[in-house]
Write an enzyme that holds these catalytic residues in place. Structure first.
Site, short mmCIF file in Angstrom:
data_model
loop_
_atom_site.label_atom_id
_atom_site.label_comp_id
_atom_site.label_asym_id
_atom_site.label_seq_id
_atom_site.Cartn_x
_atom_site.Cartn_y
_atom_site.Cartn_z
N CYS A 134 1.08 -7.86 -4.56
CA CYS A 134 0.83 -6.55 -3.92
C CYS A 134 0.79 -6.70 -2.40
O CYS A 134 -0.22 -7.11 -1.83
CB CYS A 134 -0.47 -5.96 -4.44
SG CYS A 134 -0.89 -4.38 -3.66
N CYS A 137 -1.79 -4.57 -0.61
CA CYS A 137 -3.16 -5.09 -0.69
C CYS A 137 -3.35 -6.29 0.25
O CYS A 137 -4.39 -6.42 0.89
CB CYS A 137 -3.49 -5.57 -2.11
SG CYS A 137 -2.93 -4.47 -3.41
N ASP A 138 -2.39 -7.18 0.29
CA ASP A 138 -2.62 -8.48 0.92
C ASP A 138 -1.83 -8.74 2.21
O ASP A 138 -2.04 -9.76 2.87
CB ASP A 138 -2.30 -9.60 -0.09
CG ASP A 138 -3.20 -9.52 -1.31
OD1 ASP A 138 -4.36 -9.09 -1.14
OD2 ASP A 138 -2.75 -9.86 -2.41
#
Ligand code: NAP
Length: 337
Positions: A134, A137-138
């Site tokens: 992701c 997300c990261d």
């Protein structure tokens, strides 16, 4: 053993546990069958920085643990069981696990989707410590670093473009010599000077170090035309090779997209097919309603687009509210009858 329940929730990621908190607070005493991958995709992440309410970030497994405790506090019965089969042909709905048979007045499906991986032992070893599924997300963890992303679809194009906001260099590793992503997204991506396409190439291994903390140092890649093997030094590897919704157990009892994601009222509306003739009109007020009355769905098992922890939690809340309202209407009808 047969257990009766007003609501059975399948799945225990952000969507399922949020649905559990809401239905438990509504005194519906939900039973949560956590599934094989209890906690869902957040169990594979380290720090989550974009879940509102945690200015310092929160570890994915801690967030899930807290959600579970919160649901239990209000009376949710969470069980480490997996639905082996379901019969949705009549009410109460029947769900069988290896431990019990559940007879449910309503069901909330939050079984999620599993990000596809390459099948390498090393990618799982570094998952959450340099390997991610992701970018949204990261990505922010890779400011001024070098990363690689695998895939050639819209997700890879979108996520690689997103990664260029942080990383100084983004290798796009694809097994073919052209992207399957839509032209506009592919063109935008390939015009970005930070993006270096690595065509006709597969990732064979991910390597890194264990100290002072586990981290990625690079990937071994193979040119699929020439067979030449080489190494790329990267700080992170992102996988964007698609998601597989966890919907096999439902067979053809519920309407699905071609890719196997569950269709709900709101998903039908997005697709412009909300007036599907197979859909009960009296049931049309519930956005998380599936094609079967009394069964609701939320989170990544429905979502092919946003796939965020917070959107999963949001639709989990919506499913719980829809379910509660629907149960109330059924009970009112029974009282009138
Ligand atoms: P996808 O379209 O199925 O693309 C997956 C990509 O990964 C393909 O390029 C595929 O290669 C590659 N791949 C699959 N398995 C692989 C493996 N084992 N090793 C290496 N590469 C592998 O998946 P997606 O990009 O996640 O998109 C899913 C759906 O969501 C699509 O309908 C897409 O249009 C949609 N989507 C839309 C947007 C948007 O419009 N903003 C954004 C994201 C996703 P091949 O090309 O060789 O098959």
């Amino acid at each position: 053993m047969i257990k009766q329940a007003q609501v059975v929730i399948l799945g225990s990621g952000c969507a399922g546990l949020t649905a559990a908190i809401y239905t438990a607070r509504a005194n519906l005493s939900p039973v949560v069958l956590e599934g094989r991958e209890a906690g869902g995709q957040l169990m594979w992440t380290t720090t989550v920085e974009n879940f509102p309410g945690f200015p310092e970030g929160v570890l994915g497994p801690d967030l899930i643990d807290n959600m579970r405790k919160q649901a239990q506090k209000f009376g949710a019965d969470t069980r480490f069981e997996h639905a082996d089969s379901v019969d949705f042909s009549k009410r109460p709905f029947v769900i069988k696990t290896s431990e019990a048979e559940y007879h449910a007045d309503s069901v909330i499906i939050a079984t999620g989707a599993t990000a596809r991986t390459l099948g390498l032992h090393s990618e799982m070893h570094f998952m959450g410590s340099g390997v991610s599924t992701c970018a949204t997300c990261d990505g922010a963890f890779y400011k001024d670093k070098v990363v690689a992303i695998v895939g050639g679809g819209d997700s890879a194009a979108e996520e690689a473009t997103f990664l260029t906001r942080f990383a100084k260099k983004v290798y796009l590793i694809h097994r073919r010599d052209r992207l399957r992503a839509s032209k506009i997204m592919a063109d935008r991506l390939l015009a970005n000077p930070k993006v270096i396409p690595v065509w006709n190439t597969g990732v064979e291994d991910v390597f890194g170090e264990e100290a002072p903390h586990r981290h990625v140092k690079g990937v071994r890649i193979k040119n699929l035309e020439t067979g030449e093997v080489s190494e790329l030094a990267v700080d992170g590897l992102f996988l964007a090779i698609g998601h597989k919704p966890n919907t096999e157990v439902f067979g053809d009892q519920l309407k699905k997209t071609e890719g196997g994601f569950l269709l709900t009222r709101s998903a039908m509306a997005w697709r412009g097919t909300a007036t599907d003739p197979g859909w009960s009109e009296s049931y049309s007020n519930y956005s998380t309603a599936t094609s079967l009355e009394g069964i609701f769905a939320c989170g990544d098992v429905v979502d092919t687009h946003y796939r965020q922890a917070i959107t999963a939690a949001g639709t989990g809340c919506a499913a719980a509210l829809d379910c509660e309202k629907w149960l109330e209407s059924v009970h009112n009808d029974e009282r009138i009858a």
